[in-house]
Design a protein around this motif. Structure first.
Motif, PDB file in Angstrom:
ATOM      1  N   ARG A 148       3.313  23.203  -0.414  1.00 27.33           N
ATOM      2  CA  ARG A 148       4.028  22.144  -1.124  1.00 27.33           C
ATOM      3  C   ARG A 148       5.199  21.684  -0.276  1.00 27.33           C
ATOM      4  NH1 ARG A 148       5.294  23.226  -7.240  1.00 27.33           N
ATOM      5  NH2 ARG A 148       5.810  21.051  -7.013  1.00 27.33           N
ATOM      6  N   PRO A 149       5.446  20.376  -0.268  1.00 28.57           N
ATOM      7  CA  PRO A 149       6.597  19.899   0.487  1.00 28.57           C
ATOM      8  C   PRO A 149       7.888  20.299  -0.216  1.00 28.57           C
ATOM      9  CG  PRO A 149       5.567  18.103  -0.713  1.00 28.57           C
ATOM     10  CD  PRO A 149       4.699  19.307  -0.883  1.00 28.57           C
ATOM     11  N   ALA A 150       8.947  20.219   0.516  1.00 24.31           N
ATOM     12  CA  ALA A 150      10.247  20.558  -0.057  1.00 24.31           C
ATOM     13  C   ALA A 150      10.578  19.581  -1.177  1.00 24.31           C
ATOM     14  CB  ALA A 150      11.314  20.502   1.031  1.00 24.31           C
ATOM     15  N   GLU A 151      11.256  20.083  -2.190  1.00 19.11           N
ATOM     16  CA  GLU A 151      11.607  19.255  -3.339  1.00 19.11           C
ATOM     17  C   GLU A 151      13.107  19.267  -3.550  1.00 19.11           C
ATOM     18  OE1 GLU A 151       9.517  21.059  -6.561  1.00 19.11           O
ATOM     19  OE2 GLU A 151       7.605  20.142  -6.014  1.00 19.11           O
ATOM     20  N   ILE A 152      13.614  18.113  -3.970  1.00 21.60           N
ATOM     21  CA  ILE A 152      15.016  17.998  -4.356  1.00 21.60           C
ATOM     22  C   ILE A 152      15.028  17.540  -5.808  1.00 21.60           C
ATOM     23  CG2 ILE A 152      17.206  16.827  -3.968  1.00 21.60           C
ATOM     24  CD1 ILE A 152      16.387  16.416  -1.079  1.00 21.60           C
ATOM     25  N   MET A 153      15.628  18.311  -6.678  1.00 18.70           N
ATOM     26  CA  MET A 153      15.715  17.967  -8.093  1.00 18.70           C
ATOM     27  C   MET A 153      17.035  17.249  -8.325  1.00 18.70           C
ATOM     28  SD  MET A 153      14.239  18.196 -11.076  1.00 18.70           S
ATOM     29  CE  MET A 153      13.087  19.546 -10.995  1.00 18.70           C
ATOM     30  N   VAL A 154      16.950  16.009  -8.811  1.00 15.64           N
ATOM     31  CA  VAL A 154      18.148  15.234  -9.127  1.00 15.64           C
ATOM     32  C   VAL A 154      18.171  15.034 -10.634  1.00 15.64           C
ATOM     33  CG1 VAL A 154      19.388  13.070  -8.785  1.00 15.64           C
ATOM     34  CG2 VAL A 154      18.077  14.048  -6.911  1.00 15.64           C
TER      35      VAL A 154
ATOM     36  N   ASP B  44      25.708  10.253 -19.409  1.00 14.30           N
ATOM     37  CA  ASP B  44      26.938   9.530 -19.077  1.00 14.30           C
ATOM     38  C   ASP B  44      27.003   9.105 -17.614  1.00 14.30           C
ATOM     39  OD1 ASP B  44      27.202  12.032 -18.009  1.00 14.30           O
ATOM     40  OD2 ASP B  44      29.183  12.439 -18.844  1.00 14.30           O
ATOM     41  N   GLY B  45      25.935   9.312 -16.843  1.00  9.08           N
ATOM     42  CA  GLY B  45      25.887   8.815 -15.465  1.00  9.08           C
ATOM     43  C   GLY B  45      26.274   9.834 -14.413  1.00  9.08           C
ATOM     44  N   ARG B  46      26.501  11.080 -14.785  1.00 11.10           N
ATOM     45  CA  ARG B  46      26.822  12.105 -13.795  1.00 11.10           C
ATOM     46  C   ARG B  46      25.529  12.584 -13.142  1.00 11.10           C
ATOM     47  NH1 ARG B  46      29.155  16.637 -16.739  1.00 11.10           N
ATOM     48  NH2 ARG B  46      27.999  15.756 -18.462  1.00 11.10           N
ATOM     49  N   TYR B  47      25.653  13.065 -11.902  1.00 11.33           N
ATOM     50  CA  TYR B  47      24.489  13.511 -11.137  1.00 11.33           C
ATOM     51  C   TYR B  47      24.629  14.979 -10.778  1.00 11.33           C
ATOM     52  CZ  TYR B  47      23.900   8.506 -10.442  1.00 11.33           C
ATOM     53  OH  TYR B  47      23.758   7.165 -10.649  1.00 11.33           O
ATOM     54  N   MET B  48      23.469  15.650 -10.724  1.00 16.92           N
ATOM     55  CA  MET B  48      23.413  17.028 -10.268  1.00 16.92           C
ATOM     56  C   MET B  48      22.239  17.121  -9.297  1.00 16.92           C
ATOM     57  SD  MET B  48      22.939  20.523 -12.494  1.00 16.92           S
ATOM     58  CE  MET B  48      24.528  20.419 -13.263  1.00 16.92           C
ATOM     59  N   VAL B  49      22.501  17.565  -8.067  1.00 19.20           N
ATOM     60  CA  VAL B  49      21.467  17.690  -7.039  1.00 19.20           C
ATOM     61  C   VAL B  49      21.240  19.170  -6.770  1.00 19.20           C
ATOM     62  CG1 VAL B  49      20.838  17.143  -4.664  1.00 19.20           C
ATOM     63  CG2 VAL B  49      22.114  15.484  -6.019  1.00 19.20           C
ATOM     64  N   ASN B  50      19.999  19.629  -7.050  1.00 15.70           N
ATOM     65  CA  ASN B  50      19.638  21.042  -6.870  1.00 15.70           C
ATOM     66  C   ASN B  50      20.676  21.975  -7.496  1.00 15.70           C
ATOM     67  OD1 ASN B  50      17.260  20.404  -5.654  1.00 15.70           O
ATOM     68  ND2 ASN B  50      17.860  21.069  -3.613  1.00 15.70           N
ATOM     69  N   GLN B  51      20.937  21.769  -8.779  1.00 15.24           N
ATOM     70  CA  GLN B  51      21.837  22.607  -9.577  1.00 15.24           C
ATOM     71  C   GLN B  51      23.288  22.550  -9.123  1.00 15.24           C
ATOM     72  OE1 GLN B  51      20.520  23.987 -12.304  1.00 15.24           O
ATOM     73  NE2 GLN B  51      18.532  23.198 -11.694  1.00 15.24           N
ATOM     74  N   ARG B  52      23.669  21.545  -8.331  1.00 14.73           N
ATOM     75  CA  ARG B  52      25.058  21.403  -7.889  1.00 14.73           C
ATOM     76  C   ARG B  52      25.605  20.073  -8.405  1.00 14.73           C
ATOM     77  NH1 ARG B  52      25.691  20.162  -2.251  1.00 14.73           N
ATOM     78  NH2 ARG B  52      27.124  18.513  -2.755  1.00 14.73           N
ATOM     79  N   MET B  53      26.643  20.125  -9.228  1.00 13.63           N
ATOM     80  CA  MET B  53      27.226  18.931  -9.812  1.00 13.63           C
ATOM     81  C   MET B  53      27.971  18.151  -8.735  1.00 13.63           C
ATOM     82  SD  MET B  53      27.607  17.174 -12.591  1.00 13.63           S
ATOM     83  CE  MET B  53      27.254  18.260 -13.934  1.00 13.63           C
TER      84      MET B  53
ATOM     85  N   SER C  52      24.903  13.726  -0.486  1.00 16.04           N
ATOM     86  CA  SER C  52      24.392  14.995  -1.005  1.00 16.04           C
ATOM     87  C   SER C  52      22.895  15.128  -0.746  1.00 16.04           C
ATOM     88  CB  SER C  52      24.684  15.085  -2.503  1.00 16.04           C
ATOM     89  OG  SER C  52      24.165  16.272  -3.022  1.00 16.04           O
ATOM     90  N   LEU C  53      22.148  14.041  -0.945  1.00 13.79           N
ATOM     91  CA  LEU C  53      20.706  14.084  -0.666  1.00 13.79           C
ATOM     92  C   LEU C  53      20.444  14.339   0.813  1.00 13.79           C
ATOM     93  CD1 LEU C  53      19.368  11.165  -2.889  1.00 13.79           C
ATOM     94  CD2 LEU C  53      19.001  13.600  -3.220  1.00 13.79           C
ATOM     95  N   ALA C  54      21.217  13.714   1.689  1.00 11.85           N
ATOM     96  CA  ALA C  54      21.044  13.915   3.132  1.00 11.85           C
ATOM     97  C   ALA C  54      21.352  15.358   3.512  1.00 11.85           C
ATOM     98  CB  ALA C  54      21.929  12.950   3.902  1.00 11.85           C
ATOM     99  N   GLN C  55      22.378  15.922   2.903  1.00 11.91           N
ATOM    100  CA  GLN C  55      22.751  17.304   3.210  1.00 11.91           C
ATOM    101  C   GLN C  55      21.666  18.277   2.749  1.00 11.91           C
ATOM    102  OE1 GLN C  55      26.239  18.579   1.145  1.00 11.91           O
ATOM    103  NE2 GLN C  55      26.297  20.582   2.126  1.00 11.91           N
TER     104      GLN C  55
END
Length: 146
Positions: free
Chosen positions: A57-63, A68-77, A89-92
């Motif tokens: 499976r390819p790598a996955e990023i969960m967003v 209210d419009g807040r974002y969390m990328v891979n369990q990091r607010m 954050s996505l690039a990192q």
């Protein structure tokens, strides 16, 4: 008196040539004025199943997108709500891997703009494989829908 023999009356016959001409004109008219429904096709590559070999499976990023419009990328607010912050954050998280799949898990009450911001940030960093996570009506389990 000189009577001529009368010819027997000819049977009336229907001339079909004008009838065929009219039908041909009607057929051409109908062919030109008919609207054909155009079916939109989605070009997708369906996955194939191979019981002998499994694909990695390819790598996955969960967003996650909150209501209210807040974002969390891979369990990091994320601290900000801007596209630049999200793109950084996505690039990192993605690093150099450009075949990473971004799974967008948006709240049902999240604004459309918040989801579009995630898609735009992914495009800016070169992540082109996006999918949306949905929830079933009865079971409550999250599913990933491409």
């Amino acid at each position: 008196m000189h009577f001529r023999k009368r010819r027997p009356p000819e049977d009336p016959e229907i001339n079909l040539i004008p009838f065929i001409d009219v039908l041909l004109v009607i057929l051409i008219f109908l062919m030109l004025t008919t609207t054909y429904s155009k079916v939109s096709e989605l070009k997708i590559n369906l996955p194939t199943a191979n019981a002998q070999a499994t694909k990695a499976r390819p790598a996955e990023i969960m967003v996650l997108v909150a209501a209210d419009g807040r974002y969390m990328v891979n369990q990091r607010m994320l601290a900000g709500r801007g596209i630049e912050t999200l793109a950084a954050s996505l690039a990192q998280v993605a690093g150099n891997a450009k075949n990473t799949v971004v799974i967008i898990n948006a709240d049902a009450q999240a604004s459309h703009q918040s989801v579009i911001n995630v898609m735009d940030a992914a495009r800016r960093v070169g992540l082109t494989q996006l999918t949306f996570a949905t929830q079933g009506q009865h079971d409550g389990a999250a599913k990933s829908e491409p």
